[in-house]
Design a protein around this motif. Sequence first.
Motif, PDB file in Angstrom:
ATOM      1  N   ARG A 153      -0.480   0.969   6.986  1.00  0.00           N
ATOM      2  CA  ARG A 153       0.274   2.205   6.753  1.00  0.00           C
ATOM      3  C   ARG A 153       1.603   1.924   6.062  1.00  0.00           C
ATOM      4  O   ARG A 153       2.047   2.701   5.200  1.00  0.00           O
ATOM      5  CB  ARG A 153       0.481   2.941   8.074  1.00  0.00           C
ATOM      6  CG  ARG A 153      -0.809   3.593   8.581  1.00  0.00           C
ATOM      7  CD  ARG A 153      -0.696   4.067  10.000  1.00  0.00           C
ATOM      8  NE  ARG A 153      -1.910   4.773  10.425  1.00  0.00           N
ATOM      9  CZ  ARG A 153      -2.342   4.848  11.676  1.00  0.00           C
ATOM     10  NH1 ARG A 153      -1.632   4.252  12.652  1.00  0.00           N
ATOM     11  NH2 ARG A 153      -3.444   5.491  11.981  1.00  0.00           N
ATOM     12  N   LYS A 154       2.265   0.826   6.437  1.00  0.00           N
ATOM     13  CA  LYS A 154       3.510   0.459   5.766  1.00  0.00           C
ATOM     14  C   LYS A 154       3.261   0.166   4.289  1.00  0.00           C
ATOM     15  O   LYS A 154       4.071   0.528   3.415  1.00  0.00           O
ATOM     16  CB  LYS A 154       4.140  -0.768   6.437  1.00  0.00           C
ATOM     17  CG  LYS A 154       4.867  -0.467   7.737  1.00  0.00           C
ATOM     18  CD  LYS A 154       5.537  -1.722   8.281  1.00  0.00           C
ATOM     19  CE  LYS A 154       6.352  -1.400   9.533  1.00  0.00           C
ATOM     20  NZ  LYS A 154       7.010  -2.622  10.079  1.00  0.00           N
ATOM     21  N   SER A 155       2.142  -0.504   4.004  1.00  0.00           N
ATOM     22  CA  SER A 155       1.836  -0.866   2.614  1.00  0.00           C
ATOM     23  C   SER A 155       1.690   0.365   1.726  1.00  0.00           C
ATOM     24  O   SER A 155       2.009   0.322   0.537  1.00  0.00           O
ATOM     25  CB  SER A 155       0.563  -1.706   2.556  1.00  0.00           C
ATOM     26  OG  SER A 155      -0.613  -0.917   2.702  1.00  0.00           O
ATOM     27  N   LEU A 156       1.221   1.459   2.323  1.00  0.00           N
ATOM     28  CA  LEU A 156       0.992   2.684   1.556  1.00  0.00           C
ATOM     29  C   LEU A 156       2.301   3.380   1.157  1.00  0.00           C
ATOM     30  O   LEU A 156       2.290   4.279   0.310  1.00  0.00           O
ATOM     31  CB  LEU A 156       0.125   3.651   2.357  1.00  0.00           C
ATOM     32  CG  LEU A 156      -1.269   3.120   2.759  1.00  0.00           C
ATOM     33  CD1 LEU A 156      -1.996   4.138   3.619  1.00  0.00           C
ATOM     34  CD2 LEU A 156      -2.090   2.769   1.535  1.00  0.00           C
ATOM     35  N   LYS A 157       3.411   2.942   1.750  1.00  0.00           N
ATOM     36  CA  LYS A 157       4.704   3.565   1.474  1.00  0.00           C
ATOM     37  C   LYS A 157       5.575   2.732   0.529  1.00  0.00           C
ATOM     38  O   LYS A 157       6.731   3.074   0.290  1.00  0.00           O
ATOM     39  CB  LYS A 157       5.460   3.791   2.782  1.00  0.00           C
ATOM     40  CG  LYS A 157       4.714   4.686   3.770  1.00  0.00           C
ATOM     41  CD  LYS A 157       5.453   4.770   5.094  1.00  0.00           C
ATOM     42  CE  LYS A 157       4.687   5.614   6.112  1.00  0.00           C
ATOM     43  NZ  LYS A 157       5.381   5.653   7.421  1.00  0.00           N
ATOM     44  N   LYS A 158       5.032   1.640   0.014  1.00  0.00           N
ATOM     45  CA  LYS A 158       5.826   0.714  -0.789  1.00  0.00           C
ATOM     46  C   LYS A 158       5.807   1.021  -2.287  1.00  0.00           C
ATOM     47  O   LYS A 158       6.495   0.345  -3.059  1.00  0.00           O
ATOM     48  CB  LYS A 158       5.345  -0.725  -0.564  1.00  0.00           C
ATOM     49  CG  LYS A 158       5.460  -1.212   0.883  1.00  0.00           C
ATOM     50  CD  LYS A 158       6.901  -1.336   1.320  1.00  0.00           C
ATOM     51  CE  LYS A 158       7.010  -1.894   2.730  1.00  0.00           C
ATOM     52  NZ  LYS A 158       8.419  -2.088   3.142  1.00  0.00           N
ATOM     53  N   ASP A 212       3.365  -3.231  -8.968  1.00  0.00           N
ATOM     54  CA  ASP A 212       4.470  -2.878  -8.078  1.00  0.00           C
ATOM     55  C   ASP A 212       5.054  -1.528  -8.495  1.00  0.00           C
ATOM     56  O   ASP A 212       4.596  -0.921  -9.482  1.00  0.00           O
ATOM     57  CB  ASP A 212       5.517  -4.001  -8.059  1.00  0.00           C
ATOM     58  CG  ASP A 212       6.331  -4.111  -9.346  1.00  0.00           C
ATOM     59  OD1 ASP A 212       6.216  -3.228 -10.238  1.00  0.00           O
ATOM     60  OD2 ASP A 212       7.096  -5.090  -9.472  1.00  0.00           O
ATOM     61  N   PRO A 213       6.056  -1.019  -7.784  1.00  0.00           N
ATOM     62  CA  PRO A 213       6.597   0.313  -8.118  1.00  0.00           C
ATOM     63  C   PRO A 213       7.173   0.423  -9.527  1.00  0.00           C
ATOM     64  O   PRO A 213       7.256   1.530 -10.079  1.00  0.00           O
ATOM     65  CB  PRO A 213       7.690   0.508  -7.058  1.00  0.00           C
ATOM     66  CG  PRO A 213       7.256  -0.318  -5.903  1.00  0.00           C
ATOM     67  CD  PRO A 213       6.610  -1.521  -6.504  1.00  0.00           C
ATOM     68  N   GLN A 214       7.545  -0.707 -10.125  1.00  0.00           N
ATOM     69  CA  GLN A 214       8.083  -0.686 -11.489  1.00  0.00           C
ATOM     70  C   GLN A 214       6.994  -0.886 -12.545  1.00  0.00           C
ATOM     71  O   GLN A 214       7.277  -0.963 -13.742  1.00  0.00           O
ATOM     72  CB  GLN A 214       9.147  -1.786 -11.652  1.00  0.00           C
ATOM     73  CG  GLN A 214      10.464  -1.486 -10.950  1.00  0.00           C
ATOM     74  CD  GLN A 214      10.353  -1.615  -9.438  1.00  0.00           C
ATOM     75  OE1 GLN A 214       9.779  -2.583  -8.928  1.00  0.00           O
ATOM     76  NE2 GLN A 214      10.891  -0.645  -8.719  1.00  0.00           N
ATOM     77  N   GLY A 215       5.751  -0.981 -12.105  1.00  0.00           N
ATOM     78  CA  GLY A 215       4.641  -1.148 -13.039  1.00  0.00           C
ATOM     79  C   GLY A 215       4.359  -2.583 -13.431  1.00  0.00           C
ATOM     80  O   GLY A 215       3.552  -2.837 -14.338  1.00  0.00           O
ATOM     81  N   LYS A 216       4.996  -3.555 -12.771  1.00  0.00           N
ATOM     82  CA  LYS A 216       4.746  -4.964 -13.057  1.00  0.00           C
ATOM     83  C   LYS A 216       3.491  -5.427 -12.325  1.00  0.00           C
ATOM     84  O   LYS A 216       3.189  -4.969 -11.214  1.00  0.00           O
ATOM     85  CB  LYS A 216       5.943  -5.811 -12.614  1.00  0.00           C
ATOM     86  CG  LYS A 216       7.205  -5.599 -13.421  1.00  0.00           C
ATOM     87  CD  LYS A 216       8.402  -6.276 -12.767  1.00  0.00           C
ATOM     88  CE  LYS A 216       8.165  -7.745 -12.481  1.00  0.00           C
ATOM     89  NZ  LYS A 216       9.336  -8.375 -11.827  1.00  0.00           N
TER      90      LYS A 216
END
Length: 340
Positions: A153-158, A212-216
């Motif tokens: 569940r934590k992973s889904l919020k990253k 990742d959140p920045q698209g890397k």
Amino acid sequence: MKAQRVDKINSPDLEPQLSFSGLDSWSDFVNEVYDYKVHRFTVTEDSQTLSALTLIEVKHPVFGHYLVTSPFGSYGGFAYKNSAARDLLLDEARRLAEETKVEYAAIRFDEGESTPPENWVQHPAYYTYLLDLPATPDEMLKKFSSDHRNHVRKSLKKGFSVRYGHLDILDDIYEALARSMHELGSPYHTKNYLRSMAQHLGDTLEFAVLYDPQGKIAGGGVFIYQDDTMFNLHANILRYVRSNYAGEFLYWSVIERGIQKGLKTFDLGRSLVGSGNEIFKMKWAPRKKLLAYWHWLAPGHPLPVLNQKNPKFQIAIAVWKRTPAFLVRMMGPHLVRGLA
């Protein structure tokens, strides 16, 4: 009942036992990329195929000359309907090993609790991990420990995302795997290895790239479908995102995808007994199955230990992690081709 060499193995009822890496499409791809000779045998009786065996002949200046089933896979390439048909093919494998003067022949399949016949030795070093997929993701979550559910569940919020594809994401999946394998201290293949694999396996193969959140690029995996089973060939995460449960995110995404496709089993892939990979996989509450790694050894040759339990490999891993990336990309494919 007789054993014979064949150009192709055409026995649909044996294909599940042969696994994807025992099919002609897999050995043809390995032959195309590395030019390794393919030896195929079957045992037939009354026009019925009772057993099948595919061996790849590897010649490498560092890792030697040997025969192996399921090259670059976990297990497969050996299937049988009864012990008599099985032993006929083992005799053929031994004769071929003597003819080609290899150091050993290795037959990998998924019956690790079975006892090898005379002149064959079992090396119980690897398990595979089978996850039974329920009808819904919620049912899957209930099978996990409370800690593991919390990590998922934590992973889904990253802010991670996964893109699935085929040759359209070849560049990204290659970068993900080549970089992550370098971090782990292991050489990797060329981009053409993945391209050829995808071309030969067609829509039974799917690449997954984690961002990742920045698209890397943060990781990726290669997944293969056969009947109602999904196989994890590779799944690696880059070091910089591991603490953010990136591995949990990728695996959970793949599990959800498998459930949506109506699959019954997710084979998480092999791991060495007691390794960090095994510890991670056991968090997903799989069935643990010992693999049969049967070896015929030429006189004077020891059982091969081509994994990190070998002290020489531990030194090589430490050195490889510190080797510059441009040398890794240049030298890696020449090394890894011998680790079939």
